[in-house]
Every structure is written in structure tokens, then in C-alpha cells.
Design a protein around this motif. Sequence first.
Motif, PDB file in Angstrom:
ATOM      1  N   PHE A 176       0.838  -1.201   0.000  1.00 50.38           N
ATOM      2  CA  PHE A 176       0.000   0.000   0.000  1.00 50.38           C
ATOM      3  C   PHE A 176       0.872   1.249   0.000  1.00 50.38           C
ATOM      4  O   PHE A 176       1.968   1.260   0.556  1.00 50.38           O
ATOM      5  CB  PHE A 176      -0.923   0.020   1.217  1.00 50.38           C
ATOM      6  N   GLU A 178      -0.035   5.362   0.590  1.00 44.88           N
ATOM      7  CA  GLU A 178      -0.879   6.547   0.762  1.00 44.88           C
ATOM      8  C   GLU A 178      -2.324   6.294   0.346  1.00 44.88           C
ATOM      9  O   GLU A 178      -2.912   7.013  -0.460  1.00 44.88           O
ATOM     10  CB  GLU A 178      -0.274   7.727  -0.006  1.00 44.88           C
ATOM     11  N   GLY A 179      -2.898   5.235   0.920  1.00 43.78           N
ATOM     12  CA  GLY A 179      -4.316   4.963   0.715  1.00 43.78           C
ATOM     13  C   GLY A 179      -4.657   4.248  -0.573  1.00 43.78           C
ATOM     14  O   GLY A 179      -5.822   4.255  -1.009  1.00 43.78           O
ATOM     15  N   ARG A 180      -3.690   3.578  -1.176  1.00 43.37           N
ATOM     16  CA  ARG A 180      -3.940   2.871  -2.433  1.00 43.37           C
ATOM     17  C   ARG A 180      -3.178   1.553  -2.449  1.00 43.37           C
ATOM     18  O   ARG A 180      -2.031   1.490  -2.021  1.00 43.37           O
ATOM     19  CB  ARG A 180      -3.480   3.734  -3.604  1.00 43.37           C
ATOM     20  N   ASP A 181      -3.838   0.505  -2.955  1.00 43.52           N
ATOM     21  CA  ASP A 181      -3.141  -0.752  -3.207  1.00 43.52           C
ATOM     22  C   ASP A 181      -2.377  -0.591  -4.521  1.00 43.52           C
ATOM     23  O   ASP A 181      -2.968  -0.390  -5.585  1.00 43.52           O
ATOM     24  CB  ASP A 181      -4.126  -1.912  -3.315  1.00 43.52           C
ATOM     25  N   THR A 182      -1.064  -0.696  -4.469  1.00 45.83           N
ATOM     26  CA  THR A 182      -0.227  -0.437  -5.637  1.00 45.83           C
ATOM     27  C   THR A 182      -0.219  -1.582  -6.636  1.00 45.83           C
ATOM     28  O   THR A 182       0.230  -1.414  -7.779  1.00 45.83           O
ATOM     29  CB  THR A 182       1.219  -0.187  -5.200  1.00 45.83           C
ATOM     30  N   TRP A 187       6.338  -1.935  -3.069  1.00 49.48           N
ATOM     31  CA  TRP A 187       6.286  -0.655  -3.757  1.00 49.48           C
ATOM     32  C   TRP A 187       7.538   0.160  -3.457  1.00 49.48           C
ATOM     33  O   TRP A 187       7.981   0.966  -4.264  1.00 49.48           O
ATOM     34  CB  TRP A 187       5.037   0.113  -3.355  1.00 49.48           C
TER      35      TRP A 187
END
Length: 373
Positions: A176, A178-182, A187
Motif C-alpha cells: 500500500f 498513501e491509501g492505495r493498493d499499488t 512498492w
Amino acid sequence: MSEVDVTALPIPRSGSGTALTIGVEEEFLLVDEVTGELVPLGPQVLSGPPDRGLDLQPEMTQYQVESATAVCRTASEVREQLLAARAALARRAAAHGARLVASGAPVLGGEHPPPLTDHPRYRRIMERYGALVDGLTICGCHVHVGIPSPSEGLVISNHLRRWLPVLLALSANSPFHEGRDTGYASWRHVVWNPWPSAGPPPWFDSVEDYRLATHLLRTSGAALDDGMVYWDVRLSANHPTVELRVCDVAATVEEAVVLAALVRAIAATALSGEAAPRVSDRLLRVALWQAARHGPEGAAVDPLSGVPVPFAEEVGGLLRWCGAALDAAGDTELVVEGVARLLRDGGGAARQRKAYRRRGEFTDVVELLTTRT
């Protein structure tokens, strides 16, 4: 997840390993104890009297802190020092309404650019490299292995190149950002790659070859100094060690100890006289991308052939290759059981995603991370 039982893999019981010292550096994030978002409290957390016997340090951004063990001779020493450092940093963070998080990237976000620690060198990096600094709120685990000389360090570096994708996959702990599944297991690895002095190290034929390569980085402006030689393996600028830098910060102390013991076994085996395979830079980058994408849950790419193979087969090959050194150090059970546990229960990235799927709340991921840290 692979169904291969790595504990059943044959591991050599003969031979001996070199008694090499090890040390571990860990980078951590600081988050608000209520919201789970990044908080720039690094300077405050590190203020006050030092903790006796512990090396706690600032990082480039104020969202982070770092710890470093002393020189260790056994995995037990590494474990004790990592436990003590994490506990001390967690106590200090709690005193300022924050929590300590061992994750390769922030689950919930902060400012861009991140607030930098007040230091002239960090300001120079910001001026020279611009928006690349926006991605520096990431955390790694660096394993140092003591070396008799730089030439032995480069022998180890050449051998480590072949196993970098395995080590990255084992440590992958940043799905993750900053609030997103990459869509990635690490990542952090992806974010780090654009730096001009980052990535897998070249193959080195000699110490002079290494010095010429680092000189080029400095004179071209790709690195300000030796401390900015950001290769996944490098000779330390400050210690008589070879430093592995490819790993995400481990979710737990036990996983960090397993990584340290495994890296030492690779180094000891490298010094046993066997020639390192000359891995293609192109294949190595592909294999590293695959490791960052899937972690231990997906197939691995063999950097010698470019052929996809089950991850358990690839890590099993590593354990067989350095098994004698693991046994000589008394680390075989620790490492084999640790790897088997990752294959069975999932790596750090898989566990983060499992926590998120329960309710679809990123705060649940942060809670898991702070508890495991």
C-alpha cells in the motif's frame, strides 16, 4: 501460495562457513496513534537522553527514524538488539502521541515534498534531485557483513547479485502507498529505482573497477558522495562491511533476524572459493521486478536463465547452496523454519492485504503493523 514444503528440502551438512560478523539497520515510519497517518515527529522522538547501548538515528524525512545494531556474532545477539531498539523507539513515539510502523511504504499519506530533517546534506539532496525526494518516505532493512578487505566484499557482492530477487521477495512488505493498493508486494523497490545511483550493483572485476564506478557516480552528479551510492549491495562508506540494501524493512523482528542470518550465510559461501555466476544486468532487473510485483506468493524469475520458476524452488536452491554455512553458524533451523513460515502464512505484503480485506479499512493495516512491529 506455494505448496512446496521448504523444510523438506535437502540441505548439506558438511563443510564450514567463515565466522563473519553481522549488523542490521532498520528504518521505521511514525504515524498518529489515532488516525494512522504519517506525523513528522522524528526530531521529537529522538530528543532527550540517549538510550544506553542503543543507536537510534534520524532519517532524511521527519516521518522516519532508524536504529542500528552493534557488531553482532550470532543471530541471538541481532534479535536482542533489534527487540530493544524497536521497544525504545515505540516508547519514545508513544510519548508524543505516535506509533512506530515497520512497513516499506506508508499505508496512509503525508505531505509532498516530505518535511526533511534539518541537515545541510539533506537540503543539498533536495536541491540537486528535486521531486525524486517526494518518494523518500520509504523504509528498508540494511544488513552489514564484516569483511576482511574490500576485495572480499566485492566477491560477496558478485555472489549476492544472483540472489537479490529472492531476498527482495522474502522481505516484500509495502503493498500500500498513501491509501492505495499499488498492485505490488514491494512498492518501496519501485519508488527507489528512479534514483540514478540505485538498483542492482554492476559486476566488479576488482577494487579498482569498483572505485572507478563510484567515482563516475560522484563526478557525474548521480551521487553527492559515497553515502549516496545507493546500489542494492555496496561497500559501506563508514564501516569495514559489505552492505545489502535491497530489502524492505521486515514486518517483525524474527523476519529481520532470518534475513540477516541468510545474508551472512550467502557471504560465507561466497568466500569459500566458488566463482560467482556473471548474471546479466537485463535478466537481473526483470527478476527484481518480478520479486517486487509478487513477493514470495508468485513465481520467481531465475536471473541466470530468465525462466519463471516456483518461488519455493528458487529459495530452496538458495538454502541448498549456502546450507553448509548456515549449519556452521548454527542458523539452519532458524532460517529454514522462517522461510517455511513465510511460504505457509504469506509475506509481509500478503498479511497487510489480508488485514485490509477484513473490513476495507486502512487503519486495520496500520493496527496490524504497529502490533507486529
